[in-house]
Design a protein around this motif. Structure first.
Motif, short mmCIF file in Angstrom:
data_model
loop_
_atom_site.label_atom_id
_atom_site.label_comp_id
_atom_site.label_asym_id
_atom_site.label_seq_id
_atom_site.Cartn_x
_atom_site.Cartn_y
_atom_site.Cartn_z
N ALA A 34 -3.60 2.23 -2.91
CA ALA A 34 -3.37 3.23 -1.85
C ALA A 34 -4.53 4.22 -1.75
O ALA A 34 -4.76 4.82 -0.70
CB ALA A 34 -2.07 3.98 -2.12
N ARG A 68 1.38 7.60 1.50
CA ARG A 68 0.84 6.80 0.39
C ARG A 68 1.60 7.13 -0.92
O ARG A 68 1.13 7.88 -1.73
CB ARG A 68 -0.65 7.03 0.24
N LEU A 114 0.83 -1.21 0.00
CA LEU A 114 0.00 0.00 0.00
C LEU A 114 0.87 1.26 0.00
O LEU A 114 0.54 2.25 -0.66
CB LEU A 114 -0.93 0.02 1.22
#
Ligand SMILES: Cc1cc2nc3c(=O)[nH]c(=O)nc-3n(C[C@H](O)[C@H](O)[C@H](O)COP(=O)(O)OP(=O)(O)OC[C@H]3O[C@@H](n4cnc5c(N)ncnc54)[C@H](O)[C@@H]3O)c2cc1C
Length: 450
Positions: free
Chosen positions: A148, A179, A132
């Motif tokens: 993400a 992210r 992620l």
């Protein structure tokens, strides 16, 4: 070990060191000064404090799928977060809370029992949090975008030991930078992710003789350009070892392989999904009849089996780049340049991969139509062939990479433009002013001119 008295970190040669340092990537050395497996958030807080006291950099690794992507571990302390807590799926809010240390293989059985799934990648063995943080490219991605973007919140232990929540409303700058910002912000101990309804998938692999690749590759690319968002595929020249677990048409053979997924969110989607599959395979089959075709309706938990990623640790080398559409001369050069590679792969992007959603992270979309990924058994021959493929693709390189597909610290990699990098760096400096986690930051290395 560090001269600071009793420490959590096990020294080299001990079982605790071996457990915490276990890595999927066997080609990258794992030689920290000490290593520790954290079983609770409290353990992580204690490990961060111990590293600060010892005055040593702290590195984080979960499965080691990306071991080697950042600098050597020598002289650092290695923390493996393997939080001893259950994955909690809430079918009403369609979310899952995932403790650090879990792989996608841990999530899917929990999610699919409610008719839900996650934007996992091609391998069930990859760590959820690491995936992620690097954006996350799924075979559902052309419909739902980067994984993400479906993260709701991340719980992070910062360098000063504070446990914070990062979300759209709480520390939004940190949430944005985590992210896709390249790591080094702290230890993520839990992620809350959105799940997606998924009734079934059409998935499998169509396989052709390698002699047909020059006709198939441009035809696949032309189809991929305007394909419906329900489908995401990978086109490969694939050479798998002669494993008894593989079917005879793959074991020890070089083939052209087209795999991926068509989403079937509800039963009523099935006729349209079958049409999408037919519109992909029929023109290619007319160009060259496949030697095998396993595309079929399957439960979503079968999807990670499709791409045939290894689950046991392997020594590999790879290269990747986001690329523009390849022309006839480019195909001719690239398809011949890596005959010994395990895979010369192009992943289909576009669709939702190319769209920035509201509240995305710093990496919230990929603008290129294709991702190139070459991989082989680590060694001089593979390195030479990866270099040859890169040279052949040079005219088509966008100058950017998808961070998850970078395997080595010395490979060309660039996720963001310079202005965005400065913004990310400002966030990093605010949460880690002394650079405790600086060793985990992915470098930006532009490719040398051809
Ligand atoms: C066989 C294979 C198949 C793959 N398939 C895909 C795919 O389909 N799509 C895709 O997008 N990617 C794919 N990847 C890439 C993969 O997503 C990345 O390598 C990812 O970084 C792996 O995360 P990890 O935690 O398993 O690995 P690790 O090597 O343990 O960690 C990778 C990075 O994430 C950081 N990290 C991990 N956990 C934490 C944490 N709890 N807190 C803070 N930082 C953390 C580490 O510091 C490290 O820098 C694949 C890789 C392999 C080898």
């Amino acid at each position: 070990m560090t001269g600071t008295g009793p420490t959590l970190f096990s020294p080299p040669g001990t079982p605790g060191y071996a457990e915490a340092g276990a890595s999927f990537q066997l080609a990258a050395p794992v030689d920290p000064a000490g290593a520790f497996t954290a079983r609770s958030i409290g353990d992580v807080v204690r490990a961060v404090a111990a590293a600060r006291r010892a005055g040593l950099p702290l590195r984080v690794s979960t499965t080691g799928h990306a071991m080697g992507r950042t600098g050597p571990l020598t002289g650092s302390l290695l923390l493996r977060p393997l939080i001893d807590a259950a994955v909690r799926v809430d079918p009403d809010s369609r979310t899952a809370r995932v403790p650090a240390g879990r792989t996608w293989g841990d999530i899917l059985p929990e999610a699919t029992r409610y008719g839900l799934t996650a934007l996992h990648g091609s391998s069930s063995g990859v760590g959820v949090i690491g995936y992620l943080l690097g954006g996350g490219l799924s075979f559902y991605g052309r419909r739902f975008g980067l994984a993400a973007n479906l993260v709701r919140s991340l719980t992070v232990v910062l360098a000063d030991g504070e446990v914070v929540e990062a979300s759209a409303t709480c520390r939004p700058d940190l949430f944005w930078a985590l992210r896709g910002g390249g790591g080094g912000f702290g230890v993520v101990v839990e992620a809350e992710i959105e799940l997606i309804p998924m009734h079934r998938v059409l998935t499998g692999m169509a396989v052709w003789d390698p002699a047909d690749v020059a006709r198939l590759a441009p035809a696949w690319q032309a189809w991929a350009r305007d394909a419906p968002r329900e489908v995401t595929t990978s086109f490969r020249l694939l050479s798998l070892p002669p494993l008894p677990s593989l079917p005879p048409y793959l074991a020890g053979r070089r083939v052209v392989a087209l795999d991926g997924a068509v989403t079937v969110s509800a039963e009523s989607d099935l006729p349209a999904a079958r049409r999408v599959l037919d519109e992909m395979l029929s023109p290619l089959s007319a160009l060259a009849p496949p030697v095998a075709n396993t595309w079929a309706l399957a439960p979503p938990q079968a999807l990670p089996l499709t791409h045939l990623d290894p689950l046991r640790p392997v020594p590999f080398d790879s290269d990747s780049a986001l690329v523009r559409e390849i022309d006839a001369a480019g195909w001719a050069g690239a398809l011949d340049a890596g005959p010994g590679l395990t895979a010369f792969e192009l992943r289909q992007l576009g669709g939702a991969f190319g769209v920035s959603p509201p509240y995305g992270g710093v990496l919230d979309h990929l603008a290129a139509p294709l991702l190139y990924h070459g991989v082989g058994v680590a060694g001089e021959e593979t390195a030479r062939e990866l270099g040859a493929v890169r040279a052949a693709l040079q005219p088509f390189l966008t100058g950017y990479t998808a961070p998850n597909f970078v395997a080595h610290v010395a490979k060309p990699q660039r996720t963001h433009d310079n202005h965005t990098r400065v913004r990310v760096e400002r966030v990093r400096l605010a949460v880690d002013p002394t650079g405790l986690f600086a060793g985990d930051v992915a470098p930006t290395l532009d490719a040398p001119p051809p």
